[in-house]
Design a protein around this motif. Structure first.
Motif, mmCIF file in Angstrom:
data_model
loop_
_atom_site.group_PDB
_atom_site.id
_atom_site.type_symbol
_atom_site.label_atom_id
_atom_site.label_comp_id
_atom_site.label_asym_id
_atom_site.label_seq_id
_atom_site.Cartn_x
_atom_site.Cartn_y
_atom_site.Cartn_z
ATOM 1 N N GLY A 406 7.433 17.072 -2.341
ATOM 2 C CA GLY A 406 7.642 17.279 -0.917
ATOM 3 C C GLY A 406 7.732 15.992 -0.118
ATOM 4 N N SER A 407 8.694 15.965 0.796
ATOM 5 C CA SER A 407 8.877 14.785 1.639
ATOM 6 C C SER A 407 7.661 14.538 2.517
ATOM 7 C CB SER A 407 10.121 14.977 2.510
ATOM 8 O OG SER A 407 10.069 16.190 3.248
ATOM 9 N N GLU A 408 7.019 15.628 2.987
ATOM 10 C CA GLU A 408 5.877 15.454 3.893
ATOM 11 C C GLU A 408 4.652 14.939 3.170
ATOM 12 O OE1 GLU A 408 4.926 19.477 2.185
ATOM 13 O OE2 GLU A 408 6.664 18.179 2.447
ATOM 14 N N GLN A 409 4.610 15.050 1.838
ATOM 15 C CA GLN A 409 3.469 14.571 1.063
ATOM 16 C C GLN A 409 3.654 13.133 0.584
ATOM 17 O OE1 GLN A 409 0.729 16.279 0.917
ATOM 18 N NE2 GLN A 409 1.611 18.110 1.858
ATOM 19 N N ASN A 410 4.759 12.529 0.964
ATOM 20 C CA ASN A 410 5.052 11.153 0.548
ATOM 21 C C ASN A 410 5.531 10.341 1.749
ATOM 22 O OD1 ASN A 410 4.982 11.177 -2.651
ATOM 23 N ND2 ASN A 410 5.896 13.107 -1.976
ATOM 24 N N PRO A 411 4.638 10.134 2.742
ATOM 25 C CA PRO A 411 5.076 9.464 3.967
ATOM 26 C C PRO A 411 5.564 8.044 3.740
ATOM 27 C CG PRO A 411 2.680 9.656 3.883
ATOM 28 C CD PRO A 411 3.213 10.507 2.779
ATOM 29 N N ASP A 412 5.043 7.361 2.714
ATOM 30 C CA ASP A 412 5.498 6.008 2.452
ATOM 31 C C ASP A 412 6.962 5.974 2.040
ATOM 32 O OD1 ASP A 412 4.880 7.348 0.099
ATOM 33 O OD2 ASP A 412 3.714 5.725 -0.787
ATOM 34 N N LEU A 413 7.333 6.843 1.092
ATOM 35 C CA LEU A 413 8.726 6.905 0.653
ATOM 36 C C LEU A 413 9.628 7.529 1.715
ATOM 37 C CD1 LEU A 413 8.051 8.073 -2.999
ATOM 38 C CD2 LEU A 413 9.170 5.932 -2.378
ATOM 39 N N THR A 414 9.147 8.593 2.362
ATOM 40 C CA THR A 414 9.960 9.294 3.355
ATOM 41 C C THR A 414 10.246 8.401 4.558
ATOM 42 O OG1 THR A 414 9.053 11.415 2.652
ATOM 43 C CG2 THR A 414 10.074 11.334 4.830
ATOM 44 N N ASN A 415 9.231 7.667 4.992
ATOM 45 C CA ASN A 415 9.392 6.796 6.164
ATOM 46 C C ASN A 415 9.863 5.400 5.809
ATOM 47 O OD1 ASN A 415 8.447 8.897 7.825
ATOM 48 N ND2 ASN A 415 6.319 8.297 7.479
ATOM 49 N N LYS A 416 10.120 5.174 4.521
ATOM 50 C CA LYS A 416 10.601 3.876 4.032
ATOM 51 C C LYS A 416 9.654 2.750 4.433
ATOM 52 C CE LYS A 416 15.388 5.543 4.351
ATOM 53 N NZ LYS A 416 16.758 5.278 4.837
ATOM 54 N N ASP A 417 8.357 3.023 4.238
ATOM 55 C CA ASP A 417 7.299 2.083 4.624
ATOM 56 C C ASP A 417 6.864 1.306 3.383
ATOM 57 O OD1 ASP A 417 4.861 0.848 5.323
ATOM 58 O OD2 ASP A 417 4.398 2.411 6.783
ATOM 59 N N ILE A 418 7.357 0.106 3.233
ATOM 60 C CA ILE A 418 7.092 -0.679 2.024
ATOM 61 C C ILE A 418 5.622 -1.039 1.895
ATOM 62 C CG2 ILE A 418 7.593 -2.867 0.854
ATOM 63 C CD1 ILE A 418 10.402 -2.728 2.008
ATOM 64 N N LEU A 419 4.978 -1.408 2.999
ATOM 65 C CA LEU A 419 3.564 -1.781 2.926
ATOM 66 C C LEU A 419 2.706 -0.595 2.493
ATOM 67 C CD1 LEU A 419 3.130 -4.107 6.046
ATOM 68 C CD2 LEU A 419 3.257 -4.767 3.639
ATOM 69 N N GLN A 420 2.984 0.562 3.059
ATOM 70 C CA GLN A 420 2.235 1.752 2.666
ATOM 71 C C GLN A 420 2.500 2.103 1.211
ATOM 72 O OE1 GLN A 420 3.069 5.271 4.995
ATOM 73 N NE2 GLN A 420 1.176 6.286 4.402
ATOM 74 N N LEU A 421 3.734 1.916 0.771
ATOM 75 C CA LEU A 421 4.072 2.169 -0.623
ATOM 76 C C LEU A 421 3.303 1.223 -1.548
ATOM 77 C CD1 LEU A 421 5.875 3.657 -2.693
ATOM 78 C CD2 LEU A 421 7.579 1.864 -2.326
ATOM 79 N N LEU A 422 3.233 -0.048 -1.193
ATOM 80 C CA LEU A 422 2.528 -1.023 -2.021
ATOM 81 C C LEU A 422 1.034 -0.735 -2.093
ATOM 82 C CD1 LEU A 422 4.327 -4.333 -0.950
ATOM 83 C CD2 LEU A 422 4.552 -3.118 -3.135
ATOM 84 N N SER A 423 0.507 -0.054 -1.073
ATOM 85 C CA SER A 423 -0.930 0.239 -1.075
ATOM 86 C C SER A 423 -1.325 1.162 -2.210
ATOM 87 C CB SER A 423 -1.350 0.851 0.264
ATOM 88 O OG SER A 423 -0.886 2.192 0.394
ATOM 89 N N TRP A 426 -3.568 -0.407 -5.055
ATOM 90 C CA TRP A 426 -5.021 -0.616 -5.009
ATOM 91 C C TRP A 426 -5.815 0.568 -4.480
ATOM 92 C CZ3 TRP A 426 -1.698 -3.431 -1.741
ATOM 93 C CH2 TRP A 426 -1.762 -3.115 -0.399
ATOM 94 N N GLN A 427 -5.149 1.661 -4.118
ATOM 95 C CA GLN A 427 -5.924 2.802 -3.626
ATOM 96 C C GLN A 427 -5.199 4.103 -3.950
ATOM 97 O OE1 GLN A 427 -6.173 2.271 0.625
ATOM 98 N NE2 GLN A 427 -4.119 3.033 1.009
ATOM 99 N N THR A 428 -5.973 5.172 -3.987
ATOM 100 C CA THR A 428 -5.402 6.493 -4.171
ATOM 101 C C THR A 428 -4.555 6.833 -2.947
ATOM 102 O OG1 THR A 428 -7.365 7.160 -5.403
ATOM 103 C CG2 THR A 428 -5.932 8.918 -4.594
ATOM 104 N N PRO A 429 -3.304 7.277 -3.136
ATOM 105 C CA PRO A 429 -2.486 7.632 -1.972
ATOM 106 C C PRO A 429 -3.207 8.646 -1.081
ATOM 107 C CG PRO A 429 -1.145 7.596 -3.957
ATOM 108 C CD PRO A 429 -2.567 7.430 -4.399
ATOM 109 N N GLU A 430 -3.081 8.456 0.213
ATOM 110 C CA GLU A 430 -3.819 9.280 1.166
ATOM 111 C C GLU A 430 -3.569 10.781 0.996
ATOM 112 O OE1 GLU A 430 -4.434 9.785 6.007
ATOM 113 O OE2 GLU A 430 -3.328 8.070 5.208
#
Length: 601
Positions: A406-423, A426-430
């Motif tokens: 689901g797109s809504e369960q992957n805000p880093d990929l959906t919003n094209k947020d590289i920093l959030q993707l890289l997180s 080191w951490q469990t995705p939110e």
């Protein structure tokens, strides 16, 4: 790359990829020429447009874009409000199946058209009149061959030219049943779109909206088609009910209150209305014996409007439905703690390391391993007499290996947020952490006795025996001590770790489940989640709907899931994944181009 088909030139100096693209163009041109001069029956009424497209999902948008580009005037109908434009594709993870792509070569993956075709045939298992023009699989196999040519040819360059991009790490879905010529992907082919499902929809929505501004497309929302108008054996329009206006958000259920009726006429109608995944009664009615008894409880992987109505409506107008017993439902469904549509389920896209047990705590054997064979595992689960199964895993595994559909369960990929993707490094995705903390299907514990107590409390059945579960987990954990093993799942983990893409993003380092440093322990109750219809309206390679005798119905086309993603079942019995959106793109394009040629003046 030495073995790349992109660079493997023929004696004439033409690459295999270019040859496939050229061949596909020739075949498409011939098919369009064949469809360009149908004998349309006069309806006796003036046309409201050159074409009517029923359904505003991905296939409908692609078909509409093709018609508009050819200068046709199009009515795009949908029973839902405008907020749902893009349909199911908007909610998707955005996975696409490519063969010998730039992303694959970057990851060191050696893929070829021949290997992909071998995998498709081994997975599909076409066996219903494959070489009989009247057979259910006759056109399905032809569509499959055309689609693999497309995936190995112009598919990527066509989408790239529209601005679509992909995450560089290629995923490895449906790894198969253990034989080279059997089902499953021999190599990773699951390309996640940068921007997920919305980014796949976006270029076609833009084209259609631009055409609407120019007067070539008219959106007609809240129009529910109840009948296809048939005149002299040809489909000449649609009729149905106008539903009351709705301001419901995307995916939310909408009113079915009727405030009026309509009839619209056009020389061609393209049905792109999707499948049956939200209609559990219809799912159970078509459930095949080979998959056991249909589950009494399922979660729903698609919005409520995916109701299958247009299948029966098109059949009533003469269209032939084939392979209705072929369907694709997932085994790793979670109850959504924050649902959007009724019974909303979310699928875990698992890596290879979680241990998988049935409702009574018996470990599954090959090929029922996470990420390997969806439908075989579904059959195994239903054979137990229960509607659910269990992952037993660790925090270390879910942090690295769990993804959610689901797109809504992957805000880093959906919003094209590289920093959030890289997180994720080191951490469990939110989103994963929220489901772990809030989802009713998760049990978290510091020790195995506590975990078993929580599992039995969650189901209320006390089916899990602590001693037996302990024995099985400890036996698996002993296999981790050596670099070689007889445990097939541990073999699979080490195979995954040999692929850089899995090492980087999808596979935790091999460790004991009962290693305290990898904890806490986590058990996840997995529900059956409805998703895709693999059969549907039988169509030829131009998307024309065929009747029971195998003849095209004048004026009637279909594309997307309602047509089994092409031909009434391009996937056969199973999917290689990443092929549902692609099937909508390919069949929508074919139907749109054919309908445009058929309405040329």
């Amino acid at each position: 790359m030495e073995n790349s088909t992109e660079n493997s030139a023929s004696p004439a100096g033409i690459s295999r990829r270019h040859a496939l693209t050229a061949a596909g163009g020739v075949l498409a041109g011939a098919a369009l020429a064949q469809a360009a001069v149908p004998a349309f029956a006069a309806s006796g009424a003036s046309s409201d447009a050159d074409a009517i497209v029923v359904g505003g999902g991905l296939a409908g948008l692609v078909a509409t874009a093709e018609l508009a580009a050819a200068g046709r005037k199009v009515l795009l109908l949908d029973q839902e409000p405008e907020s749902n434009l893009g349909g199911q594709a908007f909610w998707s993870f955005g996975g696409l199946f490519f063969v010998d792509s730039e992303e694959q070569r970057l990851m060191g993956i050696k893929d070829t058209h021949e290997l992909a075709w071998q995998d498709w045939l081994g997975t599909a298992g076409f066996d219903r009149g494959v070489f009989d023009p009247g057979g259910q699989d006759y056109w399905a196999r032809k569509w499959a061959e055309a689609y693999v040519d497309f995936a190995a040819g112009e598919k990527r360059s066509w989408l790239h030219g529209l601005g679509v991009r992909w995450f560089p790490i290629v995923g490895w879905a449906e790894r198969g049943g253990g034989l080279a010529d059997g089902h499953g992907n021999s190599v990773p082919r699951f390309h996640v779109t940068w921007g997920t499902g919305p980014a796949v929809v976006e270029p076609f929505e833009k084209k259609v909206r631009a055409a609407a501004k120019d007067g070539r497309v008219t959106f007609t929302f809240r129009h529910r088609v109840d009948d296809l108008v048939v005149t002299g054996g040809a489909v000449t329009g649609v009729s149905g009910a106008i539903l009351e206006p709705s301001d419901a958000a995307r995916g939310k259920p909408t009113s079915r209150t009727v405030v009026g009726h309509f009839e619209l006429n056009a020389p061609v109608v393209i049905v792109t209305s999707g499948g049956i995944g939200a209609n559990h009664d219809l799912v159970r009615r078509n459930w095949p014996d080979r998959l056991g008894s249909p589950p009494k409880f399922m979660v729903t992987g698609v919005p409520a409007y995916v109701d299958g109505r247009m299948l029966a409506i098109t059949e009533k107008a003469g269209g032939r439905i084939v392979n209705p017993d072929r369907m694709w439902h997932y085994t790793e469904g979670l109850r959504n703690y924050d649902p959007i549509w009724p019974g909303h389920g979310i699928r875990i896209l698992p890596g290879p390391s979680s241990m998988w047990f049935d409702a009574k705590g018996k470990r599954f054997s090959t090929p029922d391993i996470p990420g390997y064979d969806t439908l075989h595992t579904l059959e195994t689960i239903t054979a137990t007499g229960y509607d659910y199964s269990w992952f037993v895993t660790t925090q270390k595994i879910i942090a690295k290996e769990f993804a959610l559909s689901g797109s809504e369960q992957n805000p880093d990929l959906t919003n094209k947020d590289i920093l959030q993707l890289l997180s994720r490094i080191w951490q469990t995705p939110e989103p994963i952490q929220r489901f772990r903390d809030k989802g009713e299907d998760f049990v978290v514990a510091g020790t195995l006795p506590q975990l078993v107590a929580g599992m039995n409390k969650l189901t209320g059945d006390n089916l899990i025996d602590l001693a037996d579960l302990t024995r099985q987990i400890e036996a698996r954990d002993r296999e981790i001590a050596n670099p070689y093993t007889k445990d097939v799942q541990v073999m699979g983990i080490r195979n995954a770790l040999a692929y850089p893409g899995d090492t980087l993003s999808r596979t935790a380092s091999a460790h004991r489940i009962l290693d305290p440093s990898a904890g806490p322990l986590i058990a996840v109750r997995l529900n059956i989640l409805t998703r895709k219809t693999l059969g549907g309206l039988q169509t030829d390679l131009t998307g024309r709907v065929l009747d029971a005798s195998g003849n095209p119905i004048s004026g009637l086309y279909a594309a997307g899931e309602v047509s089994g993603f092409g031909g009434g079942g391009v996937h056969g019995y199973r999917s290689l994944e990443g092929t549902f959106l692609g099937g909508c793109l390919f069949s929508g394009r074919a139907a749109g181009r054919a309908a445009a040629a058929a309405t040329a003046t």
